[in-house]
Scaffold this motif. Structure first.
Motif, mmCIF file in Angstrom:
data_model
loop_
_atom_site.group_PDB
_atom_site.id
_atom_site.type_symbol
_atom_site.label_atom_id
_atom_site.label_comp_id
_atom_site.label_asym_id
_atom_site.label_seq_id
_atom_site.Cartn_x
_atom_site.Cartn_y
_atom_site.Cartn_z
ATOM 1 N N GLY A 59 0.704 -1.074 -0.089
ATOM 2 C CA GLY A 59 0.098 0.112 -0.122
ATOM 3 C C GLY A 59 0.804 1.252 0.102
ATOM 4 N N THR A 60 0.328 2.300 0.265
ATOM 5 C CA THR A 60 0.908 3.576 0.362
ATOM 6 C C THR A 60 0.364 4.440 1.490
ATOM 7 N N ILE A 61 1.160 5.334 1.983
ATOM 8 C CA ILE A 61 0.993 6.293 2.835
ATOM 9 C C ILE A 61 1.326 7.628 2.320
ATOM 10 N N ASP A 62 0.172 8.769 2.607
ATOM 11 C CA ASP A 62 0.389 9.931 2.014
ATOM 12 C C ASP A 62 0.147 10.948 3.055
ATOM 13 N N VAL A 63 0.641 12.145 3.036
ATOM 14 C CA VAL A 63 0.180 13.358 3.818
ATOM 15 C C VAL A 63 0.215 14.557 3.233
ATOM 16 N N SER A 64 -0.744 15.128 3.793
ATOM 17 C CA SER A 64 -1.181 16.674 3.258
ATOM 18 C C SER A 64 -1.229 17.655 4.385
ATOM 19 N N SER A 65 -0.847 18.721 4.380
ATOM 20 C CA SER A 65 -0.670 19.595 5.645
ATOM 21 C C SER A 65 -0.646 20.854 5.182
ATOM 22 N N ALA A 66 -0.926 21.827 6.056
ATOM 23 C CA ALA A 66 -0.701 23.424 5.668
ATOM 24 C C ALA A 66 -0.528 23.824 7.392
ATOM 25 N N LEU A 67 0.581 24.744 7.375
ATOM 26 C CA LEU A 67 0.914 25.266 8.626
ATOM 27 C C LEU A 67 -0.246 25.964 9.326
ATOM 28 N N GLY A 68 -0.626 25.515 10.646
ATOM 29 C CA GLY A 68 -1.770 26.174 11.265
ATOM 30 C C GLY A 68 -3.057 25.750 11.044
ATOM 31 N N GLU A 69 -3.157 24.703 9.817
ATOM 32 C CA GLU A 69 -4.477 24.328 9.470
ATOM 33 C C GLU A 69 -4.685 22.834 9.851
ATOM 34 N N GLY A 70 -3.700 22.020 10.272
ATOM 35 C CA GLY A 70 -4.027 20.764 10.430
ATOM 36 C C GLY A 70 -3.360 19.930 9.589
ATOM 37 N N THR A 71 -3.571 18.426 9.780
ATOM 38 C CA THR A 71 -2.560 17.367 8.849
ATOM 39 C C THR A 71 -3.777 16.249 8.456
ATOM 40 N N THR A 72 -3.473 15.685 7.392
ATOM 41 C CA THR A 72 -4.282 14.439 7.090
ATOM 42 C C THR A 72 -3.440 13.335 6.612
ATOM 43 N N PHE A 73 -3.474 12.307 7.400
ATOM 44 C CA PHE A 73 -2.572 11.275 6.692
ATOM 45 C C PHE A 73 -3.567 10.116 6.072
ATOM 46 N N THR A 74 -3.347 9.565 4.746
ATOM 47 C CA THR A 74 -4.154 8.726 4.075
ATOM 48 C C THR A 74 -3.374 7.543 3.671
ATOM 49 N N VAL A 75 -3.882 6.230 4.194
ATOM 50 C CA VAL A 75 -3.260 5.071 4.049
ATOM 51 C C VAL A 75 -4.405 4.386 3.038
ATOM 52 N N THR A 76 -3.613 3.831 2.018
ATOM 53 C CA THR A 76 -4.347 3.078 0.935
ATOM 54 C C THR A 76 -3.727 1.618 0.931
ATOM 55 N N LEU A 77 -4.656 0.773 1.037
ATOM 56 C CA LEU A 77 -4.150 -0.919 1.048
ATOM 57 C C LEU A 77 -4.911 -1.472 -0.146
ATOM 58 N N PRO A 78 -4.457 -2.792 -0.383
ATOM 59 C CA PRO A 78 -5.301 -3.546 -1.620
ATOM 60 C C PRO A 78 -6.358 -4.353 -0.647
ATOM 61 N N ALA A 79 -7.888 -4.035 -1.229
ATOM 62 C CA ALA A 79 -8.864 -4.664 -0.605
ATOM 63 C C ALA A 79 -8.865 -6.118 -0.726
ATOM 64 N N ALA A 80 -9.533 -6.753 0.019
ATOM 65 C CA ALA A 80 -9.755 -8.368 0.216
ATOM 66 C C ALA A 80 -11.199 -8.630 -0.322
ATOM 67 N N GLU A 81 -11.291 -10.016 -0.836
ATOM 68 C CA GLU A 81 -12.505 -10.288 -1.267
ATOM 69 C C GLU A 81 -13.454 -11.196 -0.321
ATOM 70 N N ARG A 82 -12.816 -11.740 0.725
ATOM 71 C CA ARG A 82 -13.498 -12.454 2.018
ATOM 72 C C ARG A 82 -13.498 -11.548 3.103
#
Length: 427
Positions: free
Chosen positions: A389-412
């Protein structure tokens, strides 16, 4: 005078009288004009010659200044023209060439006989894969690690190439290749790794003892129910701390083990929120879990618990009192996506680009005096990437931070997964 007497002046005499002076006057005027033009052109040529001398003197002065500047920096420089020919090198680059064993050759590090090795320090790097040759054929070079020379004098350099746009849009420019000595930085990183490895080994023994005594305490028959609950939380977090220490050792050795299975990430999120609830309540921070539906992914639940524990811990640490940390999740294009969003201090672009670097801590974190090692996100990124998977970050000084984790989905669907959303607030 005879011509002036009456009757002696006729047309022929008058013509002869006027023609010669007129012709001489015309010749004199022409000569004067030509002479003046020549004097004017000579003055112009003299002025242009003086201007050319002045421009040449300025060019020589700037060229000397350029050479003085590029020779004074501690970064090796190689400039290429549009055809890939070397047009400029500096003194530091010549020193790098000497390290590579080419005292009597050009310092562009393209010679076959030069001792240049890949980032592992063992594999010989052929000329076609070297930075200057790659820049000559318009390839992008960003932080290519090279080792120059042989032990004990070898050094590590990082190479970066940048294209130069031509003045005319239809005319291609050249390139500049920079070589920076990073031997000391690599040595410091290795020392930090050794230090963390030693500390981890030292911490593992007392933690094992703490876990053993917690287990004995929880087996006491007369233990009050509330004390037993507190001991269970302490035991669970001590286990996680021991796992984290083991992960530091495994990550440094490249042996972090991942066992993916169909896992409902909603349950992992709930467990992480429950573990972080007490810390959030102490800072008057609300935890808003919006993952209210099944979110099945091919993941190691214990490892993903570590990732979410780390992201939640950071969000709580770097958020002001009275704010909210939000957790969201959804599935998209065959992947499961998790977001941890805070409205805290945030980061500028420079810090955001380095947030996953080992031992790095943002400037806002340092100013706030919040303690940390700069390793948690490194381990989290390692875990996520080993899941594919991947992990990304978006942020702005004084406005907060968002971490996004993306993983392969499972069928079961995993068995026994409980669902539901919750909001944990401090009262």
């Amino acid at each position: 005078m005879p011509l002036l007497s009456p009757g002696s002046l006729d047309a022929a005499h008058l013509l002869r009288l006027v023609l010669l002076p007129a012709v001489m006057l015309a010749i004199s005027v022409s000569v004067h004009i030509v002479a003046n033009n020549m004097d004017f052109q000579r003055d112009q040529l003299a002025a242009k010659e003086a201007e050319v001398r002045r421009v040449l003197a300025v060019i020589r002065e700037r060229e000397q200044l350029l050479h003085a500047v590029v020779d004074s920096i501690d970064v090796g420089l190689v400039a290429l023209d549009a055809e890939g020919r070397v047009t400029l090198t500096n003194r530091q680059q010549q020193a790098f060439a000497v390290r590579a064993g080419s005292r009597d050759t050009a310092p562009d590090l393209q010679q076959e006989r030069q001792k240049i090795y890949d980032g592992d320090g063992v594999t010989f790097l052929p000329p076609a894969d070297r930075p200057v040759r790659r820049a000559a054929v318009k390839q992008e070079v960003a932080g290519q690690l090279l080792w120059l020379g042989e032990e004990p004098q070898r050094i590590a350099v990082s190479a970066t190439a940048r294209s130069i746009d031509g003045q005319d849009g239809d005319c291609a420019g050249g390139s500049v290749v920079l070589f920076k000595d990073v031997t000391d930085q690599l040595a410091k990183l290795a020392a930090k790794d050794d230090f963390m490895s030693g500390i981890s080994h030292e911490l593992r023994t007392p933690l094992t003892s703490i876990l053993a005594y917690l287990e004995l305490a929880m087996e006491h028959p007369d233990l009050p129910e509330d004390v037993a609950a507190h001991l269970e939380v302490a035991d669970r977090n001590a286990e996680r701390l021991l796992t984290l220490i083991s992960d530091f050792l495994s990550a440094s050795a490249g042996t972090l083990e991942i066992r993916p299975e169909p896992t409902d990430l909603a349950g992992v999120v709930r467990s992480a929120v429950q573990s972080a609830a007490a810390t959030a309540a102490a800072k008057n921070i609300a935890l808003d879990n919006q993952v209210d539906h099944e979110l099945v992914s091919a993941a190691d639940p214990a490892r993903m618990g570590q990732v979410l524990d780390n992201l939640l811990s950071n969000a709580i640490k770097y958020s002001p009192a009275g704010s909210t940390v939000t957790l969201r999740g959804w599935q998209h294009a065959g992947h499961s996506v998790l977001e941890v969003v805070d409205t805290g201090y945030g980061m500028d672009d420079a810090d955001r680009l380095r947030v996953f670097d080992r031992f790095f801590r943002s400037s806002s974190a340092r100013r706030s005096g919040i303690h940390g090692t700069g390793l948690g996100l490194v381990v989290a990124k390692e875990i996520v990437e080993r899941h594919g998977g991947t992990i990304d970050v978006s942020s702005a000084l004084g406005e907060g931070t968002t971490f996004t984790v993306t993983l392969p989905a499972a069928e079961r669907r995993p068995s026994g997964s409980a669902l539901g959303a919750e909001v944990v607030t401090s009262e």
